[in-house]
Structures are given as C-alpha cells and as structure tokens.
Design a protein around this motif. Structure first.
Motif, PDB file in Angstrom:
ATOM      1  N   VAL A 130      -9.610 -40.365  -0.193  1.00 29.44           N
ATOM      2  CA  VAL A 130      -8.956 -40.802   1.029  1.00 29.44           C
ATOM      3  C   VAL A 130      -9.969 -40.826   2.157  1.00 29.44           C
ATOM      4  O   VAL A 130     -10.762 -39.916   2.307  1.00 29.44           O
ATOM      5  N   ALA A 131      -9.929 -41.852   2.940  1.00 33.07           N
ATOM      6  CA  ALA A 131     -10.940 -42.016   3.981  1.00 33.07           C
ATOM      7  C   ALA A 131     -10.912 -40.884   4.993  1.00 33.07           C
ATOM      8  O   ALA A 131      -9.883 -40.312   5.272  1.00 33.07           O
ATOM      9  N   PHE A 132     -12.066 -40.604   5.514  1.00 40.52           N
ATOM     10  CA  PHE A 132     -12.161 -39.565   6.522  1.00 40.52           C
ATOM     11  C   PHE A 132     -12.495 -40.204   7.862  1.00 40.52           C
ATOM     12  O   PHE A 132     -13.623 -40.579   8.108  1.00 40.52           O
ATOM     13  N   PRO A 133     -11.527 -40.384   8.711  1.00 38.94           N
ATOM     14  CA  PRO A 133     -11.814 -41.044   9.974  1.00 38.94           C
ATOM     15  C   PRO A 133     -12.191 -40.031  11.054  1.00 38.94           C
ATOM     16  O   PRO A 133     -11.326 -39.468  11.712  1.00 38.94           O
ATOM     17  N   ALA A 134     -13.468 -39.804  11.195  1.00 42.14           N
ATOM     18  CA  ALA A 134     -13.907 -38.782  12.151  1.00 42.14           C
ATOM     19  C   ALA A 134     -13.743 -39.259  13.593  1.00 42.14           C
ATOM     20  O   ALA A 134     -13.422 -38.473  14.478  1.00 42.14           O
ATOM     21  N   ALA A 135     -13.936 -40.555  13.818  1.00 45.97           N
ATOM     22  CA  ALA A 135     -14.049 -41.043  15.196  1.00 45.97           C
ATOM     23  C   ALA A 135     -12.855 -40.729  16.092  1.00 45.97           C
ATOM     24  O   ALA A 135     -13.043 -40.155  17.167  1.00 45.97           O
ATOM     25  N   PRO A 136     -11.624 -41.030  15.691  1.00 43.69           N
ATOM     26  CA  PRO A 136     -10.522 -40.782  16.615  1.00 43.69           C
ATOM     27  C   PRO A 136     -10.379 -39.303  16.989  1.00 43.69           C
ATOM     28  O   PRO A 136     -10.043 -38.966  18.108  1.00 43.69           O
ATOM     29  N   ARG A 137     -10.673 -38.434  16.028  1.00 41.26           N
ATOM     30  CA  ARG A 137     -10.537 -36.998  16.300  1.00 41.26           C
ATOM     31  C   ARG A 137     -11.582 -36.529  17.304  1.00 41.26           C
ATOM     32  O   ARG A 137     -11.306 -35.722  18.185  1.00 41.26           O
ATOM     33  N   PRO A 144     -16.274 -32.046  22.793  1.00 41.84           N
ATOM     34  CA  PRO A 144     -17.337 -32.341  23.771  1.00 41.84           C
ATOM     35  C   PRO A 144     -17.470 -33.834  24.073  1.00 41.84           C
ATOM     36  O   PRO A 144     -17.732 -34.209  25.215  1.00 41.84           O
ATOM     37  N   ALA A 145     -17.260 -34.684  23.053  1.00 42.40           N
ATOM     38  CA  ALA A 145     -17.421 -36.130  23.284  1.00 42.40           C
ATOM     39  C   ALA A 145     -16.404 -36.619  24.318  1.00 42.40           C
ATOM     40  O   ALA A 145     -16.711 -37.501  25.132  1.00 42.40           O
ATOM     41  N   ALA A 190     -21.735 -36.775  17.376  1.00 40.54           N
ATOM     42  CA  ALA A 190     -20.616 -35.894  17.020  1.00 40.54           C
ATOM     43  C   ALA A 190     -19.922 -36.389  15.756  1.00 40.54           C
ATOM     44  O   ALA A 190     -19.600 -35.598  14.854  1.00 40.54           O
ATOM     45  N   ILE A 191     -19.722 -37.698  15.662  1.00 40.63           N
ATOM     46  CA  ILE A 191     -19.043 -38.261  14.486  1.00 40.63           C
ATOM     47  C   ILE A 191     -19.900 -38.041  13.237  1.00 40.63           C
ATOM     48  O   ILE A 191     -19.418 -37.638  12.179  1.00 40.63           O
TER      49      ILE A 191
END
Ligand SMILES: CC(C)(COP(=O)(O)OP(=O)(O)OC[C@H]1O[C@@H](n2cnc3c(N)ncnc32)[C@H](O)[C@@H]1O)[C@@H](O)C(=O)NCCC(=O)NCCS
Ligand SMILES: Nc1ncnc2c1ncn2[C@@H]1O[C@H](COP(=O)(O)OP(=O)(O)OP(=O)(O)O)[C@@H](O)[C@H]1O
Length: 331
Positions: A130-137, A144-145, A190-191
C-alpha cells in the motif's frame, strides 16, 4: 494511443507467472473470489498494522483485519484500504503504506493515478503493498514543514483551523516556479526522511520490496540512485487533464499549470523501467499491476541486501560477545 517505448522500458508481460496465487496470465479469472480454502481477509493488506503476504506466511492480526475490512471470510474480499468491497472500482482518495523489501518508486504525472490508492488490486493480489503518502502528513500543523511554510508564505496560505489552504498555496506555487522551488526546499527533506524511515521499518520487518509514491522522482533525481525499479503510471494527456480537472475541480489552465510543473509524461516514460498504462479501464490497469507485482515478488533482487544486513548483524553480535568475554570477569 501513443506508443510506450523507451530505452529502459520493459514491456509486459514479464517473466513466468508465479506458482502460487492468482494466474497472472488471466488475472480476471481470479478476481472475484479467493481460491477454495482461503478466506477473503487472507488476501489483502491493511493500511496500518501488518500486511498480509500470503496464506501461512505473514498474517495481519485478527483485530487489525476486522477493524478495517468488515467481517472476515464474508464472500469476496474487502478493499485493502477500507472495509468496503470494490470490484475493480475506486476506493476514493484513501491511501496507506506499501509493503517493502527492495525499493520500487512509482512516479506519475498529476491525475495519472497511483493504482494502490484505488485498490486496483482489490483482492487479486495478496502481497501488493500500500502506498505511503508522506507528503500530506508532513505539511500538517505541528510538523516543522508546516511552520516553515507559514514563515515563508504567510498566514494567507492557512485555513481557519490552521491547516494548509491547498487552493491558495497551489495557486501560488503552480504559477510561480520560484515559489515552487521554495516550497520544495521546505518539504522535500522532511518527506524524504520520513519515506526512508518507513522503508527501513519495512525492511526490518522482512518485506521484499517497498513502493514509494514520488511525483518528482525524475525531476529531483535524489532518490534515483537508491531505486532498483522505477514505475511510471501513464495516461494520455486528454484523459490526464480530464481526470485532474474533475478530481480537483480545476479549470483547464489550472490543471495545465499543475501538469506543467513536472517533466512531460512522455519523458518520464522514457526514463522509467516499467510503465503502467492507465489510459483505459481500471481492469486493464489492474492486469498490468498484477503482472508487475508477480515480477517483483518472484525476483531475488532483495537477497544481497538482506544477506549483507544479516551478516553485519551477526558480525556485530559476535564482536559484542567477544568484548564481553574479554572485559567481564570470569565467574
Ligand atoms: C501544493 C499543494 C498545496 C497543492 O494541493 P492541491 O490539492 O491543489 O493539489 P494536489 O496535492 O492534488 O497536487 C496536484 C498535483 O501536483 C503535483 N505537485 C504537488 N506539489 C508539487 C510540486 N511541488 N512540484 C510539482 N508538482 C507538484 C502533485 O504530485 C499532484 O500530482 C500540495 O500539493 C502540497 O501541499 N504540496 C506540498 C507537499 C509536496 O511537496 N508534495 C509532493 C510533491 S513532490
Ligand atoms: N483508469 C481509470 N478509470 C477511471 N478513473 C480513473 C482511472 N485512473 C484514475 N482515475 C481517476 O482520475 C483521478 C486521478 O487519479 P489519482 O488521484 O489516482 O491520480 P494521482 O496521479 O495519484 O494523483 P496526484 O495528482 O495526487 O499525484 C481520480 O479521480 C481517479 O478516480
């Protein structure tokens, strides 16, 4: 339809079908129900918790399975990301993590679709990660972002509840390349870190490959040297525009600006090792995903890294043991 060719393009079908699981040559035959003796829940992976690889190997905890998929063994399997049953339909907007082992990034242009998100594999694939969508989180309040985005772009890019106002920020960055670069310098480290952390976690848990969803994979090139397989999800430009406009409620110019913020898709196709053509029906994409998955699952490319890590671990343990024997007084 445009021809999908390129120096690195590996056409489907790949190698021989796997000896277990669905017959990859005729995936449609096995989509409706798991084989006799297997329950629905055994086929799918969860968005959290442990992922199910195959019967008798790694199984999700019953509690995790039940909480996400509805009742287990109830006819056809539920979607991997939600408790509903999707027969090749969409699982709108939900995404989770992908199984890992060797790193295999997907790259796609806006609106081309990341198949896992829509459960292309609904029940047909047992080990499909299953994809890991780091960006939205990473851009949520508290990270910090998020703080750095507010410092750089001002509070105009915030909603009342403190979340990022995607429309406002999107308007800024997709129309001004300098601002887009600024946003990238804030978010990408960060991503990237988060993705690496997740990848390592799955590596430790013994998964064979990891799939990362990296829209700017070829543009930034940063992750490329760590990747064994690169996959581009392709669709023709008209379809891409139409889907993107529909999904994000965008005008034509806005959708074009988003697509224009990335390398042309044809260029990505040229650079990728594998291409999934998602111009047509989901069932067609699904077939390609199953073939690719079978190819990755049967590959032994993960072994050298795994053996190296084990050897390193054994060496460190032996060293510790020797040190302990030398330093600690004998009884
Ligand atoms: C800029 C934001 C607010 C736009 O949100 P919006 O809902 O309008 O669009 P959405 O997220 O659906 O993105 C639309 C398309 O643009 C692409 N895209 C997003 N950010 C970028 C970027 N910096 N450069 C190029 N393409 C991008 C996405 O991959 C997607 O295909 C949002 O994408 C965001 O928060 N981006 C920051 C996080 C990030 O860098 N994401 C990953 C890009 S590698
Ligand atoms: N084969 C298909 N048939 C019908 N609709 C599709 C198909 N593939 C994708 N879509 C639709 O197109 C839209 C874009 O798909 P998706 O959100 O997966 O794209 P993406 O490339 O992952 O998005 P992002 O722009 O976030 O990178 C979604 O609304 C999805 O439902």
């Amino acid at each position: 339809m445009e021809q999908l060719v390129g120096p690195n393009y590996e056409p489907f079908p790949f190698q021989a079908p796997p000896t277990r699981g669905p017959d990859v040559r005729f995936p449609e035959r096995t989509l409706e129900a798991p084989p006799p003796g297997l329950r629905g829940g055994d086929w799918l992976s969860g968005s959290r918790g442990r992922l199910v690889r195959s019967p008798g190997r790694v199984r999700a905890k019953a509690s995790e399975r039940g909480s996400r998929r509805g009742r287990r063994g109830d006819g056809p399997p539920g979607c991997c990301l939600c408790p509903e049953v999707h027969h090749g339909a969409l699982c709108p907007g939900r995404a989770g993590r992908w199984l890992l082992g060797q790193v295999c990034p997907f790259s796609k242009s806006p609106g081309c679709a990341f198949p896992s998100k829509h459960c292309v594999v609904d029940g047909a694939l047992r080990a499909w990660p299953v994809a890991f969508p780091a960006a939205p989180r990473m851009v949520q309040p508290g990270y910090p972002a998020h703080r750095r985005i507010v410092e750089a772009f001002g509070t105009e890019v915030l909603l009342e509840n403190g979340d990022i106002n995607r429309v406002a920020l999107g308007d800024l960055i997709f129309n001004q390349p300098d601002l887009r670069r600024l946003l990238n310098t804030i978010t990408h480290p960060a991503i990237g870190k988060e993705m690496m952390k997740e990848t390592f976690k799955y590596f430790l848990r013994g998964y064979r490959y990891v799939i990362l969803d990296v829209p700017l994979l070829f543009e930034t090139q940063k992750l490329l040297r760590f990747m064994k397989h690169t996959v581009v999800v392709y669709c023709d430009r008209d379809t891409q525009l139409k889907r993107l406009m529909q999904r994000n409620q965008l005008k034509l110019e806005e959708a074009e600006a988003r697509i224009g913020a990335q390398l042309p898709l044809k260029e990505k196709v040229r650079l990728a090792r594998h291409v999934l053509d998602n111009s047509g029906e989901w069932s067609v994409t699904k077939r390609q995903v199953i073939l690719l998955h079978a190819h990755l699952e049967s590959s032994l490319e993960y072994l050298p890294l795994r053996l190296g890590a084990l050897t390193g671990l054994a060496g460190a343990a032996a060293l510790l043991y020797l040190l302990a024997r030398c330093l600690l007084p004998l009884p």
